[in-house]
Structure formats: C-alpha cells, structure tokens
Scaffold this motif. Structure first.
Motif, PDB file in Angstrom:
ATOM      1  N   VAL A  19      13.947   6.494  17.171  1.00  0.00           N
ATOM      2  CA  VAL A  19      12.678   6.114  16.841  1.00  0.00           C
ATOM      3  C   VAL A  19      12.008   7.328  16.304  1.00  0.00           C
ATOM      4  CG1 VAL A  19      10.370   5.320  17.686  1.00  0.00           C
ATOM      5  CG2 VAL A  19      12.543   4.305  18.764  1.00  0.00           C
ATOM      6  N   ALA A  20      12.276   8.499  16.863  1.00  0.00           N
ATOM      7  CA  ALA A  20      11.760   9.871  16.369  1.00  0.00           C
ATOM      8  C   ALA A  20      12.160   9.913  14.986  1.00  0.00           C
ATOM      9  CB  ALA A  20      12.387  10.786  17.440  1.00  0.00           C
ATOM     10  N   ARG A  21      13.534   9.828  14.606  1.00  0.00           N
ATOM     11  CA  ARG A  21      13.999  10.019  13.441  1.00  0.00           C
ATOM     12  C   ARG A  21      13.442   9.353  12.250  1.00  0.00           C
ATOM     13  NH1 ARG A  21      17.110  14.399  13.490  1.00  0.00           N
ATOM     14  NH2 ARG A  21      18.362  14.995  15.327  1.00  0.00           N
ATOM     15  N   PHE A  22      13.144   7.840  12.733  1.00  0.00           N
ATOM     16  CA  PHE A  22      12.236   7.022  11.864  1.00  0.00           C
ATOM     17  C   PHE A  22      10.998   7.826  11.501  1.00  0.00           C
ATOM     18  CE2 PHE A  22       8.769   3.727  11.673  1.00  0.00           C
ATOM     19  CZ  PHE A  22       9.281   3.140  10.447  1.00  0.00           C
ATOM     20  N   TRP A  23      10.165   8.281  12.662  1.00  0.00           N
ATOM     21  CA  TRP A  23       8.860   8.802  12.467  1.00  0.00           C
ATOM     22  C   TRP A  23       9.165  10.155  11.709  1.00  0.00           C
ATOM     23  CZ3 TRP A  23       4.642   6.333  12.185  1.00  0.00           C
ATOM     24  CH2 TRP A  23       4.642   5.231  12.802  1.00  0.00           C
ATOM     25  N   CYS A  24      10.102  10.666  11.761  1.00  0.00           N
ATOM     26  CA  CYS A  24      10.232  12.153  10.576  1.00  0.00           C
ATOM     27  C   CYS A  24      10.226  11.512   9.418  1.00  0.00           C
ATOM     28  CB  CYS A  24      11.388  12.737  11.218  1.00  0.00           C
ATOM     29  SG  CYS A  24      11.442  13.638  12.782  1.00  0.00           S
ATOM     30  N   GLU A  25      10.873  10.554   9.046  1.00  0.00           N
ATOM     31  CA  GLU A  25      11.127  10.091   7.516  1.00  0.00           C
ATOM     32  C   GLU A  25       9.555   9.411   7.262  1.00  0.00           C
ATOM     33  OE1 GLU A  25      13.611  10.238   5.353  1.00  0.00           O
ATOM     34  OE2 GLU A  25      14.571  11.475   6.849  1.00  0.00           O
ATOM     35  N   VAL A  26       9.007   9.073   8.259  1.00  0.00           N
ATOM     36  CA  VAL A  26       7.716   8.338   7.859  1.00  0.00           C
ATOM     37  C   VAL A  26       6.776   9.355   7.314  1.00  0.00           C
ATOM     38  CG1 VAL A  26       5.857   6.986   8.539  1.00  0.00           C
ATOM     39  CG2 VAL A  26       7.922   6.260   9.034  1.00  0.00           C
ATOM     40  N   LEU A  27       6.639  10.467   8.252  1.00  0.00           N
ATOM     41  CA  LEU A  27       5.531  11.585   8.280  1.00  0.00           C
ATOM     42  C   LEU A  27       5.976  12.724   7.851  1.00  0.00           C
ATOM     43  CD1 LEU A  27       3.996  10.637  11.803  1.00  0.00           C
ATOM     44  CD2 LEU A  27       3.248  10.036   9.574  1.00  0.00           C
ATOM     45  N   GLY A  28       7.248  13.033   7.384  1.00  0.00           N
ATOM     46  CA  GLY A  28       7.522  14.314   6.959  1.00  0.00           C
ATOM     47  C   GLY A  28       7.698  15.264   7.893  1.00  0.00           C
ATOM     48  N   TYR A  29       7.903  14.771   9.340  1.00  0.00           N
ATOM     49  CA  TYR A  29       8.017  15.548  10.230  1.00  0.00           C
ATOM     50  C   TYR A  29       9.497  15.769  10.414  1.00  0.00           C
ATOM     51  CZ  TYR A  29       3.405  15.049  12.603  1.00  0.00           C
ATOM     52  OH  TYR A  29       2.095  15.087  13.064  1.00  0.00           O
ATOM     53  N   VAL A  30       9.751  16.953  11.280  1.00  0.00           N
ATOM     54  CA  VAL A  30      11.094  17.604  11.604  1.00  0.00           C
ATOM     55  C   VAL A  30      11.369  17.453  13.129  1.00  0.00           C
ATOM     56  CG1 VAL A  30      10.975  19.095   9.630  1.00  0.00           C
ATOM     57  CG2 VAL A  30      10.273  19.876  11.485  1.00  0.00           C
ATOM     58  N   ALA A  31      12.538  17.385  13.514  1.00  0.00           N
ATOM     59  CA  ALA A  31      13.121  17.369  14.832  1.00  0.00           C
ATOM     60  C   ALA A  31      13.517  18.834  15.114  1.00  0.00           C
ATOM     61  CB  ALA A  31      14.465  16.838  14.891  1.00  0.00           C
ATOM     62  N   PRO A  32      13.154  19.273  16.384  1.00  0.00           N
ATOM     63  CA  PRO A  32      13.502  20.738  16.664  1.00  0.00           C
ATOM     64  C   PRO A  32      14.837  20.988  16.625  1.00  0.00           C
ATOM     65  CG  PRO A  32      12.869  19.454  18.357  1.00  0.00           C
ATOM     66  CD  PRO A  32      12.818  18.409  17.218  1.00  0.00           C
ATOM     67  N   PRO A  33      15.299  22.151  16.505  1.00  0.00           N
ATOM     68  CA  PRO A  33      16.853  22.646  16.720  1.00  0.00           C
ATOM     69  C   PRO A  33      17.037  22.236  17.959  1.00  0.00           C
ATOM     70  CG  PRO A  33      15.323  24.548  16.707  1.00  0.00           C
ATOM     71  CD  PRO A  33      14.458  23.265  16.266  1.00  0.00           C
ATOM     72  N   PRO A  34      18.492  22.083  18.272  1.00  0.00           N
ATOM     73  CA  PRO A  34      18.788  21.618  19.704  1.00  0.00           C
ATOM     74  C   PRO A  34      18.445  22.983  20.590  1.00  0.00           C
ATOM     75  CG  PRO A  34      20.654  22.376  18.424  1.00  0.00           C
ATOM     76  CD  PRO A  34      19.396  22.060  17.227  1.00  0.00           C
TER      77      PRO A  34
END
Length: 144
Positions: A19-34
């Motif tokens: 779900v988070a990766r979907f919203w990253c694509e929708v909003l141009g957000y980024v996941a944090p580094p591990p």
C-alpha cells in the motif's frame, strides 16, 4: 498562540509495504532507506521474528512539505466507508473539459497501478468535478 503541528496520516492495512509503495507512486513520495545495518527492507524484515515481519512501512514527501504516511498491518479487513480520505489535487484551478481531461488522465495512470475507479462526481452549482477511487486495498480517495 497556537502553532502548526506536524502530523502523519496512518493507514490500517493488510500489506503495508504494498500500500505504501502504491501511495509513493500516486503522490511522488519516497520510501526511507532501510534501517542502519541492512542493505534492503527485505533484509531488515528477515531479521525480525515472524510475527513482526512486514508489520509496517512508511513514506514521505521528498520536499519535506507533505505529511509522512504510515502504514500498519491490522488483522481485520476494511468493512466500511472511510471516515477520512485523501483528496489528491491534480486539477486545482481547472474547470470544465480541461479539468475532466486532467482527472481522467490521472485516473487511467492510477488504475494501471492497481487503483479502482468508483465513480465520477460531476460538477454542480457548488463543486467542481472529481473522481472517487479506491487504492490497492479499497481505501477511498478522490482525484480533485
């Protein structure tokens, strides 16, 4: 005197990273580094006890302006309409056919990512058109 507080938006879901990766694509957000000491999020998850693996994920606005989004695994599925939803502002300031074309183009992009189009709410005397959608786990949001 009150001050503006930072906040995050939390989603209950079955598969937080998906779900988070979907919203990253929708909003141009980024996941944090591990986390430090791990090359990937998969490596980090494998280090946890089985019951804690894939329990949460987060993403953020790379510009630092928008709120952090946090996704947490819950055992129950979605059963009712959201009481709060996001309006994804893709057609701000546009009206009529130009607005509809912009909304439809973004809708098509998001459907290709796994979103579901629910319905078009056409313009009326008070509001411009918007498209009601659902994310990859059925959470409602609007393209506005």
């Amino acid at each position: 005197m009150s001050t503006i507080k930072k906040f995050q938006v939390t989603f209950d879901c079955a598969r937080p990273e998906r779900v988070a990766r979907f919203w990253c694509e929708v909003l141009g957000y980024v996941a944090p580094p591990p986390p430090e000491g791990f090359a990937t999020w998969d490596d980090f998850n494998r280090s946890l006890p089985p019951e804690d693996r894939d329990a949460w994920f987060a993403c953020s606005d790379p510009s630092g302006v928008g709120p952090r989004l946090y996704f947490q695994r819950v055992p129950e599925g979605k059963t009712a309409k959201n009481r709060v939803h996001l309006d994804v502002r893709v057609a701000t300031g546009l009206i009529g056919e130009e607005r509809l074309a912009t909304l439809e183009a973004e809708c098509a992009r998001l459907v290709a990512l796994g979103a579901v189009r629910v319905r078009l709410l056409p313009a009326d005397d008070e509001n411009e058109s918007c498209i009601v959608m659902q994310d990859v786990e059925g959470n409602e949001f609007c393209l506005d």
